[in-house]
Design an enzyme around this catalytic site. Sequence first.
Site, mmCIF file in Angstrom:
data_model
loop_
_atom_site.group_PDB
_atom_site.id
_atom_site.type_symbol
_atom_site.label_atom_id
_atom_site.label_comp_id
_atom_site.label_asym_id
_atom_site.label_seq_id
_atom_site.Cartn_x
_atom_site.Cartn_y
_atom_site.Cartn_z
ATOM 1 N N THR A 196 -2.800 -13.435 -5.603
ATOM 2 C CA THR A 196 -2.108 -14.338 -4.671
ATOM 3 C C THR A 196 -2.465 -14.052 -3.218
ATOM 4 O O THR A 196 -1.866 -14.624 -2.317
ATOM 5 C CB THR A 196 -0.578 -14.212 -4.849
ATOM 6 O OG1 THR A 196 -0.215 -12.847 -4.571
ATOM 7 C CG2 THR A 196 -0.135 -14.586 -6.248
ATOM 8 N N THR A 197 -3.411 -13.125 -2.991
ATOM 9 C CA THR A 197 -3.886 -12.875 -1.620
ATOM 10 C C THR A 197 -5.388 -13.156 -1.598
ATOM 11 O O THR A 197 -6.029 -13.246 -2.648
ATOM 12 C CB THR A 197 -3.676 -11.401 -1.213
ATOM 13 O OG1 THR A 197 -4.413 -10.573 -2.127
ATOM 14 C CG2 THR A 197 -2.220 -11.005 -1.221
ATOM 15 N N GLU A 242 0.816 -1.219 0.000
ATOM 16 C CA GLU A 242 0.000 0.000 0.000
ATOM 17 C C GLU A 242 0.852 1.272 0.000
ATOM 18 O O GLU A 242 0.494 2.267 -0.635
ATOM 19 C CB GLU A 242 -0.932 -0.034 1.220
ATOM 20 C CG GLU A 242 -2.168 0.807 1.086
ATOM 21 C CD GLU A 242 -3.130 0.388 -0.032
ATOM 22 O OE1 GLU A 242 -3.387 -0.813 -0.209
ATOM 23 O OE2 GLU A 242 -3.606 1.285 -0.744
ATOM 24 N N GLY A 251 -3.695 -7.463 -4.239
ATOM 25 C CA GLY A 251 -4.560 -6.432 -4.800
ATOM 26 C C GLY A 251 -3.789 -5.204 -5.246
ATOM 27 O O GLY A 251 -4.164 -4.550 -6.224
ATOM 28 N N LYS A 285 -12.321 -2.715 -11.519
ATOM 29 C CA LYS A 285 -11.667 -1.449 -11.182
ATOM 30 C C LYS A 285 -10.154 -1.618 -11.023
ATOM 31 O O LYS A 285 -9.677 -2.638 -10.547
ATOM 32 C CB LYS A 285 -12.242 -0.902 -9.877
ATOM 33 C CG LYS A 285 -13.662 -0.445 -10.046
ATOM 34 C CD LYS A 285 -14.060 0.546 -8.980
ATOM 35 C CE LYS A 285 -14.492 -0.126 -7.713
ATOM 36 N NZ LYS A 285 -15.133 0.813 -6.782
ATOM 37 N N HIS A 341 -17.355 0.744 3.128
ATOM 38 C CA HIS A 341 -16.462 1.622 2.364
ATOM 39 C C HIS A 341 -16.913 3.079 2.422
ATOM 40 O O HIS A 341 -16.596 3.859 1.532
ATOM 41 C CB HIS A 341 -16.358 1.151 0.914
ATOM 42 C CG HIS A 341 -15.667 -0.177 0.775
ATOM 43 N ND1 HIS A 341 -16.232 -1.363 1.197
ATOM 44 C CD2 HIS A 341 -14.448 -0.517 0.283
ATOM 45 C CE1 HIS A 341 -15.405 -2.363 0.953
ATOM 46 N NE2 HIS A 341 -14.314 -1.880 0.400
HETATM 47 N N1 LIG Z 1 -9.714 -3.256 -7.747
HETATM 48 C C1 LIG Z 1 -10.604 -3.570 -6.835
HETATM 49 O O1 LIG Z 1 -11.788 -3.737 -7.120
HETATM 50 C C2 LIG Z 1 -10.154 -3.747 -5.424
HETATM 51 C C3 LIG Z 1 -10.996 -4.383 -4.501
HETATM 52 C C4 LIG Z 1 -10.530 -4.577 -3.202
HETATM 53 C C5 LIG Z 1 -9.262 -4.152 -2.842
HETATM 54 N N2 LIG Z 1 -8.488 -3.527 -3.775
HETATM 55 C C6 LIG Z 1 -7.148 -3.055 -3.419
HETATM 56 O O2 LIG Z 1 -6.372 -4.158 -3.011
HETATM 57 C C7 LIG Z 1 -5.337 -3.697 -2.154
HETATM 58 C C8 LIG Z 1 -5.155 -4.668 -1.018
HETATM 59 O O3 LIG Z 1 -4.749 -5.893 -1.571
HETATM 60 P P1 LIG Z 1 -4.045 -7.021 -0.710
HETATM 61 O O4 LIG Z 1 -4.747 -7.148 0.568
HETATM 62 O O5 LIG Z 1 -3.914 -8.181 -1.595
HETATM 63 O O6 LIG Z 1 -2.642 -6.361 -0.320
HETATM 64 P P2 LIG Z 1 -1.192 -6.395 -1.008
HETATM 65 O O7 LIG Z 1 -1.283 -6.473 -2.469
HETATM 66 O O8 LIG Z 1 -0.467 -5.252 -0.403
HETATM 67 O O9 LIG Z 1 -0.556 -7.748 -0.459
HETATM 68 C C9 LIG Z 1 -0.341 -7.899 0.899
HETATM 69 C C10 LIG Z 1 1.086 -8.341 1.212
HETATM 70 O O10 LIG Z 1 1.182 -9.737 0.964
HETATM 71 C C11 LIG Z 1 2.291 -10.013 0.102
HETATM 72 N N3 LIG Z 1 1.878 -11.206 -0.639
HETATM 73 C C12 LIG Z 1 1.092 -11.268 -1.719
HETATM 74 N N4 LIG Z 1 0.823 -12.551 -2.023
HETATM 75 C C13 LIG Z 1 1.466 -13.311 -1.108
HETATM 76 C C14 LIG Z 1 1.555 -14.711 -0.895
HETATM 77 N N5 LIG Z 1 0.884 -15.597 -1.636
HETATM 78 N N6 LIG Z 1 2.308 -15.149 0.143
HETATM 79 C C15 LIG Z 1 2.948 -14.262 0.946
HETATM 80 N N7 LIG Z 1 2.886 -12.931 0.796
HETATM 81 C C16 LIG Z 1 2.155 -12.459 -0.226
HETATM 82 C C17 LIG Z 1 2.486 -8.752 -0.672
HETATM 83 O O11 LIG Z 1 3.811 -8.617 -1.113
HETATM 84 C C18 LIG Z 1 2.148 -7.683 0.365
HETATM 85 O O12 LIG Z 1 3.253 -7.427 1.183
HETATM 86 C C19 LIG Z 1 -5.746 -2.297 -1.700
HETATM 87 O O13 LIG Z 1 -4.883 -1.344 -2.282
HETATM 88 C C20 LIG Z 1 -7.164 -2.131 -2.232
HETATM 89 O O14 LIG Z 1 -7.436 -0.808 -2.620
HETATM 90 C C21 LIG Z 1 -8.889 -3.323 -5.034
#
Ligand SMILES: NC(=O)c1ccc[n+]([C@@H]2O[C@H](COP(=O)([O-])OP(=O)(O)OC[C@H]3O[C@@H](n4cnc5c(N)ncnc54)[C@H](O)[C@@H]3O)[C@@H](O)[C@H]2O)c1
Length: 413
Positions: A155-156, A98, A131, A168, A281
């Site tokens: 991958t999350t 982030e 994300g 989006k 939200h």
């Molecule tokens: N586009 C959309 O519709 C939408 C919807 C919801 C959220 N989002 C966005 O998604 C973001 C949050 O995404 P997130 O929660 O995935 O966070 P992120 O992408 O920051 O990932 C979280 C952490 O996990 C690590 N990581 C990723 N995959 C991993 C794995 N398999 N094993 C170990 N570590 C791993 C990443 O390097 C990071 O440090 C926010 O910026 C939010 O705005 C977008």
Amino acid sequence: MRSGTVFTQGLRQAVGGSPFWTVEAVRQVRYHVVSSNGLFEPGNTALLTGCPDAPLHPGDRRLVVIDQNVDALYGGAMRAWFTAHGIDATVVPLRADEAVKQWDAVSRVVDAMNDFGIDRRREPVLAVGGGVLTDVVGFAASLYRRGTPYIRIPTTLIGLVDAGVGVKTGVNYERGKNRLGTYAPATATFLDRSFLRSLSLRHISNGLAEILKMALIRSEDLFVLLESRGGAVRADRLQGTTEDLSRAADAIIAESIHLMLEELQPNLWESALERCVDYGHTFSPTLEMHALPELLHGEAVVIDMALTTALATLRGDVAEAQARRIYDVIRALGLPLWNDVLDDPALLDDALLDTVRHRDGQQRLPLPIGIGRHHFVNDVTPAELRDATRLLRDHAQGHIPSAGSLVPEQVGA
Ligand SMILES: NC(=O)c1ccc[n+]([C@@H]2O[C@H](COP(=O)([O-])OP(=O)(O)OC[C@H]3O[C@@H](n4cnc5c(N)ncnc54)[C@H](O)[C@@H]3O)[C@@H](O)[C@H]2O)c1
């Protein structure tokens, strides 16, 4: 264009004697969400043939942008898979969290697309990560040559159930959460829950917050599933190490994606501003950016939901006993009920004002009715927010007992 000639389907009308044209066109949108565990296991061919609109053939080239943390864990297996299937992959690792979800990250991806010399008709960019990574790559791809196709491999858990399945993209700008962004669906998203095995429990909880959101506004059945199996499924990182946990993880993921797509599909460009998926939200974008990096996205969303549950309780739309069940589930999923940013009433007022600006002058606030249903309101007042904050604080500090001992009353049943 010669006046009087209509080159596109449209209308020409005389307005006060001056020529006037209206052009209307409809663009079809189609994208795929494909589930396949173990995408980079040697025998898995989902990425080759799993999506009719994005086939991958031996001899093809691909630009792969991957979260650098994911690269460290899975990059070796991924490269071996590409090699084994004759794909010439150029892999670009990118820091993606982030704090760096900013314009700079977008220009890095644009540089990579330039260096690769992408053929935008035939070479979709692959985005592998959470994300943040998929939002950044999706945004860059949607700008590059006015739109270059891309494919997401989240991958999350947030990626699997939310960021990876909608349309989006975006990055933050100054304190504005996702202030720059586009509507640009990936051609396909490939869901592989085996990536979650290496995800921290905190980030598993983060994704469960978005699943809980869908349960609270759309499905009491999903809520009951989270209530009974959520804690165990979280501890198992949704890997399904027993048959029972596997069934529960599959059902939780599939149901929440299904509900999400059902809500998104009729309103992909968000022309209707009353969106129940906006639940959680309303205040959270401001809370999240204010508390950055302390609060993860899902944590800010769950605090917003806890607050609006208190609000709905005070309005008599959610029974006390139902609120206690909701707070118990939030705790069992390893999520916070409270953050001290809530102590600043002006922040909540600002957040509401910002949301009103974003929703064309009205609050359009989704609020729960009981568990699993919702309605929209436009009349939340600052005083009501203070009362809700007080009630939530009492729950969070344990001054109000949790669900177990009480006879449930039903509201909205
Ligand atoms: N586009 C959309 O519709 C939408 C919807 C919801 C959220 N989002 C966005 O998604 C973001 C949050 O995404 P997130 O929660 O995935 O966070 P992120 O992408 O920051 O990932 C979280 C952490 O996990 C690590 N990581 C990723 N995959 C991993 C794995 N398999 N094993 C170990 N570590 C791993 C990443 O390097 C990071 O440090 C926010 O910026 C939010 O705005 C977008």
